[in-house]
Design a protein around this motif. Structure first.
Motif, mmCIF file in Angstrom:
data_model
loop_
_atom_site.group_PDB
_atom_site.id
_atom_site.type_symbol
_atom_site.label_atom_id
_atom_site.label_comp_id
_atom_site.label_asym_id
_atom_site.label_seq_id
_atom_site.Cartn_x
_atom_site.Cartn_y
_atom_site.Cartn_z
ATOM 1 N N GLY A 95 0.866 -1.330 0.361
ATOM 2 C CA GLY A 95 -0.428 -0.204 -0.477
ATOM 3 C C GLY A 95 1.036 0.832 0.306
ATOM 4 N N ASP A 96 0.231 2.339 0.180
ATOM 5 C CA ASP A 96 0.507 3.892 -0.122
ATOM 6 C C ASP A 96 0.903 4.613 1.359
ATOM 7 O OD1 ASP A 96 2.134 5.968 -1.876
ATOM 8 O OD2 ASP A 96 0.161 7.127 -1.646
ATOM 9 N N LEU A 97 2.235 4.360 2.447
ATOM 10 C CA LEU A 97 2.353 4.720 2.708
ATOM 11 C C LEU A 97 1.915 4.846 3.525
ATOM 12 C CD1 LEU A 97 3.392 8.729 1.518
ATOM 13 C CD2 LEU A 97 5.121 6.840 1.863
ATOM 14 N N LEU A 98 1.312 5.708 4.880
ATOM 15 C CA LEU A 98 0.868 5.464 5.684
ATOM 16 C C LEU A 98 -1.031 5.123 5.996
ATOM 17 C CD1 LEU A 98 2.051 8.756 7.485
ATOM 18 C CD2 LEU A 98 2.500 6.157 8.010
ATOM 19 N N GLU A 99 -1.347 4.556 4.620
ATOM 20 C CA GLU A 99 -2.213 4.136 4.014
ATOM 21 C C GLU A 99 -2.883 3.332 5.052
ATOM 22 O OE1 GLU A 99 -3.499 5.243 0.452
ATOM 23 O OE2 GLU A 99 -3.801 7.359 0.661
ATOM 24 N N PRO A 100 -2.145 2.197 4.625
ATOM 25 C CA PRO A 100 -2.560 0.648 4.869
ATOM 26 C C PRO A 100 -2.054 0.349 6.624
ATOM 27 C CG PRO A 100 -0.804 0.402 3.709
ATOM 28 C CD PRO A 100 -0.577 1.825 4.123
ATOM 29 N N ALA A 101 -1.830 1.701 7.243
ATOM 30 C CA ALA A 101 -1.884 1.377 8.728
ATOM 31 C C ALA A 101 -3.042 2.556 9.754
ATOM 32 C CB ALA A 101 0.305 1.916 9.586
ATOM 33 N N ALA A 102 -4.191 2.520 8.426
ATOM 34 C CA ALA A 102 -5.337 3.342 9.033
ATOM 35 C C ALA A 102 -5.693 3.519 10.466
ATOM 36 C CB ALA A 102 -5.264 4.765 8.036
ATOM 37 N N GLY A 103 -6.259 4.362 11.080
ATOM 38 C CA GLY A 103 -6.450 3.722 12.475
ATOM 39 C C GLY A 103 -6.055 2.818 12.901
ATOM 40 N N ARG A 104 -5.251 2.210 13.137
ATOM 41 C CA ARG A 104 -4.241 1.706 14.257
ATOM 42 C C ARG A 104 -2.744 3.178 14.997
ATOM 43 N NH1 ARG A 104 -0.607 -2.880 11.585
ATOM 44 N NH2 ARG A 104 -0.650 -3.305 13.766
ATOM 45 N N ARG A 105 -2.542 2.269 16.590
ATOM 46 C CA ARG A 105 -1.512 3.197 16.927
ATOM 47 C C ARG A 105 -0.660 2.897 17.060
ATOM 48 N NH1 ARG A 105 -4.607 6.323 15.456
ATOM 49 N NH2 ARG A 105 -5.857 7.305 16.158
ATOM 50 N N PHE A 106 1.085 3.016 17.298
ATOM 51 C CA PHE A 106 2.148 2.728 17.183
ATOM 52 C C PHE A 106 3.295 3.502 18.405
ATOM 53 C CE2 PHE A 106 0.695 1.655 12.971
ATOM 54 C CZ PHE A 106 1.123 0.389 13.259
ATOM 55 N N CYS A 146 5.227 13.900 7.051
ATOM 56 C CA CYS A 146 5.486 14.343 8.064
ATOM 57 C C CYS A 146 4.002 15.216 8.434
ATOM 58 C CB CYS A 146 6.223 15.633 8.218
ATOM 59 S SG CYS A 146 7.386 15.796 8.139
ATOM 60 N N ASP A 147 3.226 14.939 7.361
ATOM 61 C CA ASP A 147 1.359 15.557 7.854
ATOM 62 C C ASP A 147 0.834 13.753 8.667
ATOM 63 O OD1 ASP A 147 2.132 17.593 6.480
ATOM 64 O OD2 ASP A 147 1.490 17.078 4.519
ATOM 65 N N GLY A 148 1.162 13.178 8.684
ATOM 66 C CA GLY A 148 -0.186 12.005 9.001
ATOM 67 C C GLY A 148 0.443 11.045 9.491
ATOM 68 N N ALA A 149 1.995 11.079 10.680
ATOM 69 C CA ALA A 149 2.541 10.405 11.427
ATOM 70 C C ALA A 149 1.582 11.069 12.247
ATOM 71 C CB ALA A 149 4.080 10.668 11.356
ATOM 72 N N ALA A 150 1.270 11.799 12.427
ATOM 73 C CA ALA A 150 0.831 11.934 14.217
ATOM 74 C C ALA A 150 -0.733 11.087 14.479
ATOM 75 C CB ALA A 150 0.937 13.959 14.849
ATOM 76 N N ASP A 151 -1.049 11.012 13.266
ATOM 77 C CA ASP A 151 -2.420 10.508 13.704
ATOM 78 C C ASP A 151 -2.266 9.121 14.240
ATOM 79 O OD1 ASP A 151 -3.892 12.895 13.550
ATOM 80 O OD2 ASP A 151 -3.942 11.916 10.980
ATOM 81 N N LEU A 152 -0.969 8.893 14.015
ATOM 82 C CA LEU A 152 -0.374 6.788 13.920
ATOM 83 C C LEU A 152 -0.072 6.455 15.153
ATOM 84 C CD1 LEU A 152 0.243 6.070 10.722
ATOM 85 C CD2 LEU A 152 -1.780 5.597 11.225
ATOM 86 N N LEU A 153 0.500 7.723 16.040
ATOM 87 C CA LEU A 153 1.319 7.838 17.075
ATOM 88 C C LEU A 153 0.575 7.807 18.446
ATOM 89 C CD1 LEU A 153 4.240 9.637 15.824
ATOM 90 C CD2 LEU A 153 4.474 7.020 16.858
#
Length: 227
Positions: A95-106, A146-153
């Protein structure tokens, strides 16, 4: 046929299919940053743009539960093979960058994105250059991470990011801060130009991105955490 590469610094020999990014100086710097990170037991780690899977394996060897993502099916299959050979549990998704991990937290996200400024305005969609070319300013992929990583942390989660100073360090720090992260440069390393930068040094000089006769670039490791 895949080629065999001596990559002891990332845990042994790697089988690399054509077009899959081979571990290089940026990989090794990011691996060292992963090894320095204080991970909680059973940490959830995301490797964005995994390529060969070298960084995913480095995290898995520390006991983390690792998810790796790449848009290239060759890279996905290569990373899965390396995880199998290394007997490490790594979930590799296409998948494309962060999209396959959407909704998860790391607890930790690591990323070695394409970041080389290119005469082509837009990043290529296929071919080996997908792994390094990132538009005129080298930020076509960096800005999205940079714009999307915070939502997954998770709270106190960390992003470790490597890129060239040619792509602009201050814009990365500012963009991460706007996304709600606290970002700092934790490592700088000067490395000789590789074949790609040597081949476009005249263009980089005309753009004012390098000095006349410059033969080295600075790589930076940026660590950003979510308060």
């Amino acid at each position: 046929m895949p080629s065999l590469m001596d990559a002891g610094r990332v845990g042994g020999a790697l089988l690399l299919a054509p077009g899959v990014y081979a571990p290089q100086s940026d990989t090794f710097l990011l691996q060292e940053a992963i090894e320095r990170e204080d991970l909680p037991a059973g940490a959830e780690v995301l490797d964005v743009g995994t390529g060969s899977g070298a960084l995913a394996l480095a995290a898995a060897r520390r006991g983390a539960r690792v998810t790796a993502v790449d848009r290239s099916w060759r890279a996905v299959l290569t990373a899965r093979l390396h995880a199998l050979l290394a007997r490490q549990r790594v979930r590799v998704l296409h998948g494309d960058l962060l999209e396959p991990a959407a909704g998860r937290r790391f607890d930790l996200i690591v990323c070695n994105p394409p970041y080389v400024p290119s005469p082509r305005k837009r990043p290529p969609r296929r071919g080996a250059a997908v792994a390094w070319d990132a538009g005129h300013d080298g930020r076509a992929v960096l800005d999205r991470v940079c714009d999307g990583a915070a939502d997954l942390l998770r709270p106190s989660g960390v992003l470790l990011l490597v890129h060239s100073a040619l792509s602009g360090v201050t814009p990365t720090l500012e963009r991460l801060e706007r996304a709600g992260l606290v970002a700092t440069v934790v490592r700088r390393s000067s490395v000789p130009f590789g074949p790609v930068l040597r081949s476009r040094s005249d263009w980089l000089e005309r753009r004012g991105l390098i000095a006349p006769g410059q033969e080295k670039e600075e790589l930076v490791i940026i660590r950003a955490h979510r308060p």
